[in-house]
Design an enzyme around this catalytic site. Sequence first.
Site, PDB file in Angstrom:
ATOM      1  N   CYS A 164      22.357-100.978 -58.388  1.00 32.94           N
ATOM      2  CA  CYS A 164      23.492-100.770 -59.275  1.00 32.94           C
ATOM      3  C   CYS A 164      23.937 -99.314 -59.419  1.00 32.94           C
ATOM      4  CB  CYS A 164      23.204-101.381 -60.639  1.00 32.94           C
ATOM      5  SG  CYS A 164      24.731-101.749 -61.501  1.00 32.94           S
ATOM      6  N   ASN A 207      13.370-101.694 -63.735  1.00 31.69           N
ATOM      7  CA  ASN A 207      14.461-102.512 -63.201  1.00 31.69           C
ATOM      8  C   ASN A 207      14.207-102.538 -61.697  1.00 31.69           C
ATOM      9  OD1 ASN A 207      16.861-103.627 -62.329  1.00 31.69           O
ATOM     10  ND2 ASN A 207      18.133-102.471 -63.781  1.00 31.69           N
ATOM     11  N   ASN A 232      25.125-105.200 -61.808  1.00 35.68           N
ATOM     12  CA  ASN A 232      25.765-105.846 -62.959  1.00 35.68           C
ATOM     13  C   ASN A 232      26.653-104.768 -63.555  1.00 35.68           C
ATOM     14  OD1 ASN A 232      23.546-108.248 -64.482  1.00 35.68           O
ATOM     15  ND2 ASN A 232      23.326-107.461 -62.438  1.00 35.68           N
ATOM     16  N   GLU A 279      19.953 -99.454 -70.850  1.00 39.66           N
ATOM     17  CA  GLU A 279      18.960 -99.396 -69.775  1.00 39.66           C
ATOM     18  C   GLU A 279      17.954 -98.275 -69.997  1.00 39.66           C
ATOM     19  OE1 GLU A 279      21.939-100.619 -66.206  1.00 39.66           O
ATOM     20  OE2 GLU A 279      19.845-100.397 -65.685  1.00 39.66           O
ATOM     21  N   LYS A 310      14.452 -99.008 -59.896  1.00 38.68           N
ATOM     22  CA  LYS A 310      15.714 -98.275 -60.108  1.00 38.68           C
ATOM     23  C   LYS A 310      15.465 -96.860 -60.643  1.00 38.68           C
ATOM     24  CE  LYS A 310      20.211 -99.040 -62.389  1.00 38.68           C
ATOM     25  NZ  LYS A 310      20.944-100.077 -63.203  1.00 38.68           N
ATOM     26  N   GLU A 369      21.194-107.556 -58.903  1.00 37.44           N
ATOM     27  CA  GLU A 369      20.305-106.900 -59.866  1.00 37.44           C
ATOM     28  C   GLU A 369      19.997-107.872 -61.003  1.00 37.44           C
ATOM     29  OE1 GLU A 369      22.483-104.107 -62.293  1.00 37.44           O
ATOM     30  OE2 GLU A 369      20.678-102.948 -62.797  1.00 37.44           O
TER      31      GLU A 369
HETATM   32  N1  ING Z   1      25.728-100.888 -64.417  1.00 38.82           N
HETATM   33  C1  ING Z   1      26.800 -99.982 -64.253  1.00 38.82           C
HETATM   34  C2  ING Z   1      26.926 -99.413 -62.848  1.00 38.82           C
HETATM   35  O1  ING Z   1      26.520 -98.297 -62.529  1.00 38.82           O
HETATM   36  C3  ING Z   1      28.058 -98.060 -65.060  1.00 38.82           C
HETATM   37  C4  ING Z   1      26.820 -98.897 -65.288  1.00 38.82           C
HETATM   38  C5  ING Z   1      29.293 -98.647 -64.902  1.00 38.82           C
HETATM   39  C6  ING Z   1      27.925 -96.718 -64.984  1.00 38.82           C
HETATM   40  C7  ING Z   1      30.417 -97.858 -64.675  1.00 38.82           C
HETATM   41  C8  ING Z   1      29.031 -95.915 -64.761  1.00 38.82           C
HETATM   42  C9  ING Z   1      30.286 -96.465 -64.601  1.00 38.82           C
HETATM   43  O2  ING Z   1      27.545-100.114 -62.074  1.00 38.82           O
HETATM   44  C10 ING Z   1      24.425-100.756 -64.119  1.00 38.82           C
HETATM   45  N2  ING Z   1      23.650-101.819 -64.388  1.00 38.82           N
HETATM   46  O3  ING Z   1      23.948 -99.740 -63.639  1.00 38.82           O
END
Ligand code: ING
Length: 313
Positions: A168, A106, A193, A142, A123, A46
């Site tokens: 992601c 995204n 990421n 985001e 996304k 991503e």
């Molecule tokens: N990053 C994270 C993901 O879904 C996240 C945000 C992390 C949400 C952990 C919930 C828990 O992997 C992105 N860029 O979506």
Amino acid sequence: MKNITVAVAQMGPIQKAETREQVVKRMIKLMDDAKQCGADLIVYPELTLTTFFPRYFMEDQAEIDSWFESEMPNAATIPLFTKAKFYGMAITFGYAELTSDGKHFNTSIFVDKSGSITGKYRKVHLPGHSEYDSNRDFQHLEKRYFQPGDLGFPVYRTLGGIFGMCICNDRRWPETYRVMGLKGVEMITLGYNTPSFNSQKSAEGSEDRLFHNRLVQQAGAYQNSTWVVGVAKAGIEDGHPLIGGSLIIDPGGKIVAEAKTEEDELIVHTCDLDSCIFGKTTVFDFSRHRRIEDYSIITSQTGVVVPKEKDGS
Ligand code: ING
């Protein structure tokens, strides 16, 4: 047998000051290695071209837009497209897309072996928040910088199979896989990421995040009898750690290859798309087993509605 040799091109950290040209050079080095391994397809993460900029609070639209690509391919990425076409290798990677009518997505694209963009995904599930949040150890903006995707979850015929993409946070939502599963997808490629720690002061650390990373992708693969290829941008970006854990999962939900580092790392595996057939024609033969008359709440209700308390209780 419908064998596709897939190269997972995990990217190590991209610092804020790193240029797109510097990143593309790293991506091409991984592509050169993938060619040595006979790869038909290389999968990048991503927002591959820049640091994960949604961690920064910005108000100036020109500064925000400087993280986006208004054309694709463009001057920075043409060397990538040219090399892939020379190698006869399909590629997929994510970037921040600014459309000609000013929309911000995204996005991920799939470029086939002839060099033409055969698939695009924007996304759908945007995590995080849209305003500065002082309660967080770091920002995840985001919802501020992107709008939800407007293409749904398309699948496309390429490389002799049926492919789809997500990005992601999408991988955490079962609906993502099921929509593509209902279109017969045989391989889902996705980049991520993922910060190694929760910004909202929960005890969740990198091992928990790596566990959830495997869990959701293995479930999605198994429950839709599809290959899933998940690729990280990993490592510490200007002091902000991101998990690695890039992996390839077979249609039975088993991890067949997994990255070991948080750097630029290539893992390669030959995937037989026909190994999707067994699951799709037995346990997950959707037409025989699904009961859609009992599922309508999934699309008619967004959030939770709990049952009323019993009278007098
Ligand atoms: N990053 C994270 C993901 O879904 C996240 C945000 C992390 C949400 C952990 C919930 C828990 O992997 C992105 N860029 O979506």
